[in-house]
Design a protein around this motif. Structure first.
Motif, PDB file in Angstrom:
ATOM      1  N   SER A 158     -17.866  56.319   7.114  1.00 25.10           N
ATOM      2  CA  SER A 158     -18.684  55.539   6.197  1.00 25.10           C
ATOM      3  C   SER A 158     -18.713  54.068   6.607  1.00 25.10           C
ATOM      4  O   SER A 158     -17.725  53.522   7.092  1.00 25.10           O
ATOM      5  CB  SER A 158     -18.107  55.658   4.785  1.00 25.10           C
ATOM      6  OG  SER A 158     -18.748  54.766   3.914  1.00 25.10           O
ATOM      7  N   THR A 159     -19.828  53.439   6.370  1.00 24.75           N
ATOM      8  CA  THR A 159     -19.955  52.022   6.696  1.00 24.75           C
ATOM      9  C   THR A 159     -19.776  51.140   5.461  1.00 24.75           C
ATOM     10  O   THR A 159     -20.112  49.969   5.494  1.00 24.75           O
ATOM     11  CB  THR A 159     -21.330  51.734   7.339  1.00 24.75           C
ATOM     12  OG1 THR A 159     -22.341  52.140   6.425  1.00 24.75           O
ATOM     13  CG2 THR A 159     -21.471  52.443   8.664  1.00 24.75           C
ATOM     14  N   LYS A 160     -19.249  51.697   4.395  1.00 25.60           N
ATOM     15  CA  LYS A 160     -19.038  50.925   3.171  1.00 25.60           C
ATOM     16  C   LYS A 160     -18.071  49.769   3.454  1.00 25.60           C
ATOM     17  O   LYS A 160     -17.056  49.944   4.122  1.00 25.60           O
ATOM     18  CB  LYS A 160     -18.485  51.824   2.076  1.00 25.60           C
ATOM     19  CG  LYS A 160     -18.409  51.144   0.735  1.00 25.60           C
ATOM     20  CD  LYS A 160     -18.192  52.124  -0.387  1.00 25.60           C
ATOM     21  CE  LYS A 160     -18.346  51.392  -1.699  1.00 25.60           C
ATOM     22  NZ  LYS A 160     -18.452  52.278  -2.816  1.00 25.60           N
ATOM     23  N   ARG A 161     -18.405  48.621   2.923  1.00 28.75           N
ATOM     24  CA  ARG A 161     -17.535  47.453   3.085  1.00 28.75           C
ATOM     25  C   ARG A 161     -16.278  47.623   2.228  1.00 28.75           C
ATOM     26  O   ARG A 161     -16.369  48.086   1.093  1.00 28.75           O
ATOM     27  CB  ARG A 161     -18.275  46.199   2.656  1.00 28.75           C
ATOM     28  CG  ARG A 161     -19.461  45.846   3.509  1.00 28.75           C
ATOM     29  CD  ARG A 161     -20.331  44.721   2.959  1.00 28.75           C
ATOM     30  NE  ARG A 161     -19.944  44.157   1.689  1.00 28.75           N
ATOM     31  CZ  ARG A 161     -19.588  42.864   1.495  1.00 28.75           C
ATOM     32  NH1 ARG A 161     -19.597  42.027   2.490  1.00 28.75           N
ATOM     33  NH2 ARG A 161     -19.258  42.440   0.295  1.00 28.75           N
ATOM     34  N   PHE A 162     -15.148  47.225   2.778  1.00 21.68           N
ATOM     35  CA  PHE A 162     -13.905  47.381   2.031  1.00 21.68           C
ATOM     36  C   PHE A 162     -13.938  46.588   0.727  1.00 21.68           C
ATOM     37  O   PHE A 162     -13.357  47.003  -0.273  1.00 21.68           O
ATOM     38  CB  PHE A 162     -12.681  47.010   2.880  1.00 21.68           C
ATOM     39  CG  PHE A 162     -12.540  45.545   3.195  1.00 21.68           C
ATOM     40  CD1 PHE A 162     -11.902  44.685   2.321  1.00 21.68           C
ATOM     41  CD2 PHE A 162     -13.029  45.023   4.384  1.00 21.68           C
ATOM     42  CE1 PHE A 162     -11.757  43.337   2.615  1.00 21.68           C
ATOM     43  CE2 PHE A 162     -12.888  43.688   4.692  1.00 21.68           C
ATOM     44  CZ  PHE A 162     -12.258  42.839   3.806  1.00 21.68           C
TER      45      PHE A 162
END
Length: 126
Positions: A2-6
């Motif tokens: 996933s490329t979701k930002r932390f």
């Protein structure tokens, strides 16, 4: 992966809230307490969010899982220092309860996040 930002992860936001609250409390302690157990609890609390962020940034499910486990260990260490600092009268009952409330929300979310990584793990992503 996933490329979701932390920063968008609720589990990260809670870890940040925990670390900030602990920092504010320890900031008001006397130098001896700050320099000994204060530094320890601040470091362990800061480590939770740092490891979540690093795990996301590693780019693989396996590495992310590894860092989430480290974050979970840092959460347990933070709980140890919380108990110790309360017993030494460095934390009030109200402060301790406030921190415990965050931990009680964070701990299951950290476990759920780890489980969600397991559920999306692709063995070809190494």
């Amino acid at each position: 992966m996933s490329t979701k930002r932390f920063q968008d992860l609720r589990v990260y936001q809670l870890s940040e809230k925990l670390a900030d609250e602990i920092w504010q409390i320890v900031h008001n302690w006397k130098p001896l307490a700050q320099d000994t157990v204060g530094k320890q609890i601040v470091r362990s609390a800061d480590s939770i969010g740092a490891n979540i962020a690093e795990g996301v940034g590693r780019g693989s499910y396996q590495e992310n899982k590894r860092f989430i486990r480290i974050a979970r260990g840092s959460l347990n260490e933070t709980q140890h220092w919380l108990r110790s600092d309360y017993k030494r009268n460095l934390l009030t009952l109200e402060q301790t309860q406030s921190i415990k409330n965050i931990i009680n929300e964070l701990a299951p979310k950290l476990n759920s996040y780890l489980k969600s990584i397991d559920n999306t793990y692709n063995p070809n992503d190494q």
